[in-house]
Design a protein around this motif. Structure first.
Motif, PDB file in Angstrom:
ATOM      1  N   GLN A  96       0.822  -1.219   0.000  1.00 43.18           N
ATOM      2  CA  GLN A  96       0.000   0.000   0.000  1.00 43.18           C
ATOM      3  C   GLN A  96       0.856   1.269   0.000  1.00 43.18           C
ATOM      4  O   GLN A  96       0.495   2.269  -0.625  1.00 43.18           O
ATOM      5  N   GLN A  97       2.011   1.228   0.693  1.00 39.42           N
ATOM      6  CA  GLN A  97       2.839   2.427   0.762  1.00 39.42           C
ATOM      7  C   GLN A  97       3.347   2.835  -0.616  1.00 39.42           C
ATOM      8  O   GLN A  97       3.514   4.030  -0.893  1.00 39.42           O
ATOM      9  N   LEU A  98       3.589   1.858  -1.486  1.00 36.60           N
ATOM     10  CA  LEU A  98       3.989   2.170  -2.853  1.00 36.60           C
ATOM     11  C   LEU A  98       2.922   3.002  -3.544  1.00 36.60           C
ATOM     12  O   LEU A  98       3.227   3.977  -4.243  1.00 36.60           O
ATOM     13  N   MET A  99       1.662   2.613  -3.360  1.00 33.97           N
ATOM     14  CA  MET A  99       0.558   3.333  -3.958  1.00 33.97           C
ATOM     15  C   MET A  99       0.440   4.738  -3.374  1.00 33.97           C
ATOM     16  O   MET A  99       0.273   5.720  -4.104  1.00 33.97           O
ATOM     17  N   LEU A 100       0.540   4.863  -2.052  1.00 34.23           N
ATOM     18  CA  LEU A 100       0.411   6.171  -1.408  1.00 34.23           C
ATOM     19  C   LEU A 100       1.543   7.109  -1.828  1.00 34.23           C
ATOM     20  O   LEU A 100       1.313   8.292  -2.109  1.00 34.23           O
ATOM     21  N   SER A 127      -9.614   4.501  -6.789  1.00 35.52           N
ATOM     22  CA  SER A 127     -10.399   5.722  -6.960  1.00 35.52           C
ATOM     23  C   SER A 127     -10.496   6.542  -5.669  1.00 35.52           C
ATOM     24  O   SER A 127     -11.124   7.605  -5.658  1.00 35.52           O
ATOM     25  N   LYS A 128      -9.894   6.053  -4.592  1.00 34.44           N
ATOM     26  CA  LYS A 128      -9.927   6.801  -3.329  1.00 34.44           C
ATOM     27  C   LYS A 128      -8.906   7.935  -3.380  1.00 34.44           C
ATOM     28  O   LYS A 128      -7.749   7.726  -3.720  1.00 34.44           O
ATOM     29  N   GLY A 129      -9.333   9.119  -3.049  1.00 37.04           N
ATOM     30  CA  GLY A 129      -8.417  10.256  -2.973  1.00 37.04           C
ATOM     31  C   GLY A 129      -8.341  11.052  -4.254  1.00 37.04           C
ATOM     32  O   GLY A 129      -8.412  12.273  -4.245  1.00 37.04           O
ATOM     33  N   TRP A 151     -22.439  -0.028 -14.805  1.00 40.54           N
ATOM     34  CA  TRP A 151     -22.123  -0.870 -13.649  1.00 40.54           C
ATOM     35  C   TRP A 151     -20.746  -0.526 -13.084  1.00 40.54           C
ATOM     36  O   TRP A 151     -20.562  -0.441 -11.871  1.00 40.54           O
ATOM     37  N   ARG A 152     -19.769  -0.345 -13.972  1.00 41.41           N
ATOM     38  CA  ARG A 152     -18.415  -0.040 -13.510  1.00 41.41           C
ATOM     39  C   ARG A 152     -18.341   1.325 -12.833  1.00 41.41           C
ATOM     40  O   ARG A 152     -17.496   1.541 -11.962  1.00 41.41           O
ATOM     41  N   ALA A 153     -19.195   2.244 -13.231  1.00 41.69           N
ATOM     42  CA  ALA A 153     -19.219   3.563 -12.605  1.00 41.69           C
ATOM     43  C   ALA A 153     -19.557   3.462 -11.123  1.00 41.69           C
ATOM     44  O   ALA A 153     -19.218   4.357 -10.340  1.00 41.69           O
ATOM     45  N   HIS A 154     -20.187   2.367 -10.728  1.00 39.31           N
ATOM     46  CA  HIS A 154     -20.524   2.154  -9.323  1.00 39.31           C
ATOM     47  C   HIS A 154     -19.267   2.074  -8.467  1.00 39.31           C
ATOM     48  O   HIS A 154     -19.293   2.403  -7.277  1.00 39.31           O
ATOM     49  N   LEU A 155     -18.152   1.651  -9.090  1.00 40.70           N
ATOM     50  CA  LEU A 155     -16.876   1.563  -8.378  1.00 40.70           C
ATOM     51  C   LEU A 155     -16.053   2.836  -8.531  1.00 40.70           C
ATOM     52  O   LEU A 155     -14.883   2.878  -8.184  1.00 40.70           O
ATOM     53  N   ARG A 156     -16.679   3.882  -9.099  1.00 42.91           N
ATOM     54  CA  ARG A 156     -16.127   5.245  -9.147  1.00 42.91           C
ATOM     55  C   ARG A 156     -14.960   5.404 -10.118  1.00 42.91           C
ATOM     56  O   ARG A 156     -14.155   6.313  -9.971  1.00 42.91           O
ATOM     57  N   GLY A 157     -14.885   4.524 -11.098  1.00 47.74           N
ATOM     58  CA  GLY A 157     -13.888   4.683 -12.154  1.00 47.74           C
ATOM     59  C   GLY A 157     -14.498   5.392 -13.351  1.00 47.74           C
ATOM     60  O   GLY A 157     -15.712   5.368 -13.561  1.00 47.74           O
ATOM     61  N   GLY A 178      -2.530  12.645 -12.622  1.00 41.58           N
ATOM     62  CA  GLY A 178      -3.677  11.794 -12.333  1.00 41.58           C
ATOM     63  C   GLY A 178      -3.347  10.306 -12.369  1.00 41.58           C
ATOM     64  O   GLY A 178      -2.205   9.899 -12.560  1.00 41.58           O
ATOM     65  N   ILE A 179      -4.385   9.491 -12.179  1.00 38.34           N
ATOM     66  CA  ILE A 179      -4.238   8.038 -12.078  1.00 38.34           C
ATOM     67  C   ILE A 179      -4.996   7.377 -13.223  1.00 38.34           C
ATOM     68  O   ILE A 179      -6.171   7.673 -13.468  1.00 38.34           O
ATOM     69  N   VAL A 180      -4.315   6.464 -13.907  1.00 34.21           N
ATOM     70  CA  VAL A 180      -4.896   5.760 -15.049  1.00 34.21           C
ATOM     71  C   VAL A 180      -4.605   4.275 -14.892  1.00 34.21           C
ATOM     72  O   VAL A 180      -3.519   3.885 -14.454  1.00 34.21           O
ATOM     73  N   GLY A 181      -5.572   3.441 -15.261  1.00 30.19           N
ATOM     74  CA  GLY A 181      -5.393   1.994 -15.213  1.00 30.19           C
ATOM     75  C   GLY A 181      -5.462   1.388 -16.596  1.00 30.19           C
ATOM     76  O   GLY A 181      -6.162   1.898 -17.486  1.00 30.19           O
TER      77      GLY A 181
END
Length: 292
Positions: A96-100, A127-129, A151-157, A178-181
């Motif tokens: 998790q620290q890598l992500m933060l 999608s948090k933060g 449906w995927r929008a429910h997970l805030r992406g 920003g963040i991209v997957g």
């Protein structure tokens, strides 16, 4: 389409453990029927794990189809249950620290999620933060496309299509911090890919990821939502990428990308989507392995 929506809604009403049991039954039936999915899975495992015994590959094939069935039904659960309820089922986040650190660095962050575990779930923690945008390839059925996006929008992406406009949008997001997957293990079109080793065999591999990372200076990380037993939830792994993934040498970058995907698969090999024709395009014009 109405039947699909009704089935998804009904599956979401089940407790997660029962929902996954239904999925496991579906996957086990795919194993017993000995049809196309099992045949593709067996061929892929023969290619990627030649050192395993026939008994070991047979068990891995069966387990993989069962886990694929679970992934199918549990998506209905995470797409319809309250977001907070799904989030609470992510019990551990190794790395998790890598992500933060990446999110707080001010640079963009490119998250690489193979077809492993429940890749749809990755939108929730990412999608948090900050807003999270993911690249997607439209399904063949256009009516299903709009349903999946909702449906995927429910997970805030937020979706970005894999066309010129969508890629420009993703690059702009990365350049702005920003963040991209992105999914790294689908076969691209020949002009947008290069053959690089995947489990020792040449596989047509995307070059888009390394180009985005190189042009944006974004940090590249792998993420995997590993399914835990007995409906407990998921373990969300964050793994660092080799620096070569962002390099200018296309073959070295694609090789490093595939090596990272292999590291992810090693976490839970039975949860990888082995029923996908990963080696469908051959580099030397040889017959496709799935034509056997």
């Amino acid at each position: 389409m109405q039947l699909t929506r009704l089935l998804a809604r009904m599956l979401s009403w089940l407790p997660l453990r029962m929902n996954q049991a239904v999925g496991a039954f579906v996957g086990f039936c795919a194993w017993l029927l000995n049809g196309k999915l099992r045949r593709i899975t067996e061929i892929n495992l023969d290619i990627c794990y030649p050192d395993l015994s026939e008994t070991q590959r047979r068990k891995l094939c069966r387990d993989s189809l069962i886990e694929t069935g679970k992934q199918l039904t549990e998506c209905a659960w995470i797409w319809h249950r309250p977001f907070e309820q799904t989030e609470r089922r992510i019990l551990e986040i190794p790395g998790q620290q890598l992500m933060l650190d990446a999110q707080e660095s001010g640079k963009g962050c490119l998250f690489v999620s193979p077809h492993l575990g429940n890749w749809e779930l990755c939108s929730a923690p990412l999608s948090k933060g900050k807003p999270f945008t993911y690249f997607y390839r439209s399904p063949r059925n256009p009516r299903l496309d709009s349903v999946l996006i909702r449906w995927r929008a429910h997970l805030r992406g937020h979706p970005a299509s894999l066309d010129a406009a969508g890629i420009r949008r993703g690059l702009k997001i990365l350049k702005s911090g920003g963040i991209v997957g992105i999914l790294p293990d689908q076969e691209p079109d020949r002009p947008n890919g290069i053959f690089a080793p995947f489990f020792g065999k040449p596989a047509l591999t995307i070059t888009l990821l390394s180009k985005l990372a190189q042009r944006s200076g974004a940090t590249v990380l792998y993420c995997v939502a590993e399914r835990l037993p007995k409906g407990k939830g998921w373990r969300f792994h964050i793994l660092p990428a080799d620096e070569a993934v962002s390099g200018s040498d296309a073959l070295q970058a694609a090789t490093a990308l595939n090596s990272g995907v292999e590291r992810c698969i090693a976490l839970c090999p039975e949860q990888y989507l082995w029923s996908y024709k990963r080696f469908n395009t051959t580099h030397d014009g040889a017959p496709r392995p799935y034509a056997r």
